[in-house]
Every structure is written in structure tokens, then in C-alpha cells.
Enzyme design. Structure first.
Site, short mmCIF file in Angstrom:
data_model
loop_
_atom_site.label_atom_id
_atom_site.label_comp_id
_atom_site.label_asym_id
_atom_site.label_seq_id
_atom_site.Cartn_x
_atom_site.Cartn_y
_atom_site.Cartn_z
N ASP A 1 -5.08 1.15 7.15
CA ASP A 1 -6.24 1.30 8.40
C ASP A 1 -5.48 2.18 9.19
OD1 ASP A 1 -3.68 -0.53 8.88
OD2 ASP A 1 -4.91 -1.04 10.74
N ASP B 1 6.90 4.01 3.31
CA ASP B 1 7.07 4.98 4.36
C ASP B 1 8.66 5.12 4.45
OD1 ASP B 1 6.44 6.91 6.33
OD2 ASP B 1 5.99 5.30 7.68
N ASP C 1 0.73 -1.14 0.19
CA ASP C 1 0.02 0.15 0.12
C ASP C 1 0.74 1.32 0.17
OD1 ASP C 1 0.93 -0.50 2.44
OD2 ASP C 1 -0.99 -0.54 3.58
P1 5GP Z 1 7.56 1.18 6.44
O1 5GP Z 1 8.34 0.00 6.57
O2 5GP Z 1 8.20 1.68 4.59
O3 5GP Z 1 8.19 2.48 7.11
O4 5GP Z 1 6.18 1.27 6.53
C1 5GP Z 1 5.55 0.42 5.65
C2 5GP Z 1 4.13 -0.02 6.19
O5 5GP Z 1 3.83 0.85 7.30
C3 5GP Z 1 3.06 0.12 5.10
O6 5GP Z 1 2.71 -1.26 4.62
C4 5GP Z 1 1.88 0.32 6.17
O7 5GP Z 1 1.24 -0.67 6.65
C5 5GP Z 1 2.30 1.41 7.48
N1 5GP Z 1 2.26 2.57 7.02
C6 5GP Z 1 3.22 3.61 6.73
N2 5GP Z 1 2.72 4.73 6.70
C7 5GP Z 1 1.35 4.53 6.85
C8 5GP Z 1 0.10 5.44 6.99
O8 5GP Z 1 0.33 6.78 6.63
N3 5GP Z 1 -0.88 5.00 7.16
C9 5GP Z 1 -1.05 3.86 7.24
N4 5GP Z 1 -2.43 3.33 7.65
N5 5GP Z 1 -0.27 2.74 7.28
C10 5GP Z 1 0.89 3.29 7.09
MG MG Z 2 1.22 -2.86 5.30
#
Ligand code: 5GP
Ligand code: MG
Length: 177
Positions: A153, A97, A94
Site C-alpha cells: 500500500d 526491505d 509482502d
Molecule cells: P523491513 O522491516 O524489511 O524494512 O520492511 C518490511 C515492511 O515494510 C513490509 O512488510 C512493508 O510493509 C513495508 N515496506 C517496505 N518496502 C516497501 C515498499 O516499497 N512499498 C510498500 N508499500 N511497503 C514497503
Molecule cells: Mg508489511
């Protein structure tokens, strides 16, 4: 709730990604792997728009736990992973981040002997990146705000919204529907 990307904008972005993915995987043995749970809506739309033969599977990764939006430790459950040996894999999530989830997923995939691995995300928070990797296919760059909808979510709520939005402070501080 504030709408960041309305239903039509999301559809246009997903259509564009599907066109790029279709062009990139011509004559490849494509397996699309969706990252549960956030990618379910994108996965369902994307696999019907990518005009190629493909296999579809899922893997489970989760890092947001408990009642806050603070990131917990990443847990990957690969029990559901399809056989990707000698396949051209596209990992679909999705949102990108910090990028840590994608990096860990890629190192897991590489151990399973695929021909190649590429990545696609609906959203990227460019300013937050902590890793030396960028997704190959991106729907939209968004500001550093917590978003929900179209699979994303808050405490498992709001995934079903057909648009991407940001929560008001009172929506973050109260128990979601
Ligand atoms: P990363 O490992 O890239 O920091 O985070 C990725 C995961 O964090 C995504 O798959 C998602 O599940 C969650 N995530 C990161 N940012 C957001 C956000 O703004 N909203 C939501 N609902 N989930 C997020
Ligand atoms: Mg996720």
C-alpha cells in the site's frame, strides 16, 4: 503508475514459490502465518497453490505510519497468532526491505515453541538489507524503489492492484484515492 511486475509475471513468481514450498514441507506439520496487512493477497494465492495439508494464521506488523513513506517504529500485534508449538512455520510477508520486520517476527515466533520457522516474501530489495538473515523463499528481487500493488500500500491505497508498480512523484505527493 509504472508497472514493475505485471499480473502474469507475479502469477509465475507465486507459482514458482508455491512449488518450492510444496517440495520443502513434505511430511511437515505446516502452519503458514501471513503478516498483515501487506501479505493478504499473496497469502490468499499461495495457500491455494501449495499442495499440502496446512493450518493458516495471521499476525499484524506495521511500520509505515502517517503520510509519508518514511519508516516509523515497528509495532507487532500477536493477539491473532495461532498456536505454533511443535509446528513447522512459514512466515509470509509482502516484501523484505531492511529485514528488520522479519528478524523481529522470527524472534517472536521462536518464543512460541515451533519445530522450525522459515520465511517467504514476494519481493526483496537486496540493496537495503540491514540484517544477518535472508528469506528462504523469494518471488522477485527488485530495485530500491517504493512499490505498491498486490497487497502493498501507500496510505492503505493500491493494495488491490493485481500487479506491482512504482508511484510517480505526483502520486506520492498527493492524497491517494
Ligand atoms: P523491513 O522491516 O524489511 O524494512 O520492511 C518490511 C515492511 O515494510 C513490509 O512488510 C512493508 O510493509 C513495508 N515496506 C517496505 N518496502 C516497501 C515498499 O516499497 N512499498 C510498500 N508499500 N511497503 C514497503
Ligand atoms: Mg508489511
Amino acid at each position: 503508475m509504472n508497472v514493475l511486475l505485471d499480473e502474469q509475471e507475479v502469477r509465475q513468481g507465486v507459482n514458482r514459490m508455491a512449488g518450492d514450498i510444496t517440495a520443502a514441507f513434505q511430511d511437515k506439520s505446516l502452519t503458514i502465518v501471513g503478516v498483515l496487512t501487506g501479505s493478504v493477497v499473496l497469502l490468499a494465492d499461495l495457500i491455494r497453490l501449495v499442495d499440502l495439508p496446512m493450518r493458516v494464521g495471521v499476525v499484524h506488523a506495521s511500520s509505515y505510519r502517517g503520510a509519508t513513506t518514511i519508516r516509523g517504529p515497528l509495532v507487532i500485534n500477536s493477539d491473532l497468532m495461532p498456536d505454533i508449538s511443535d509446528r513447522d512455520v512459514l512466515v509470509v510477508d509482502d516484501i523484505f526491505d531492511t529485514g528488520n520486520t522479519m528478524v523481529e517476527l522470527l524472534s517472536l515466533m521462536e518464543k512460541l515453541g515451533p519445530s522450525s520457522v522459515k520465511t517467504a516474501v514476494l519481493l526483496r530489495k537486496k540493496a537495503r538489507c540491514e540484517v544477518d538473515l535472508q528469506p528462504d523463499f523469494i518471488g522477485f528481487d527488485i530495485p530500491n524503489e517504493f512499490v505498491v500493488g498486490y497487497g502493498l500500500d501507500y496510505q492503505d491505497a493500491y493494495r488491490n492492484l493485481p500487479f506491482v508498480g512504482t508511484l510517480e512523484p505526483d502520486e506520492i505527493n498527493s492524497t491517494p484515492p
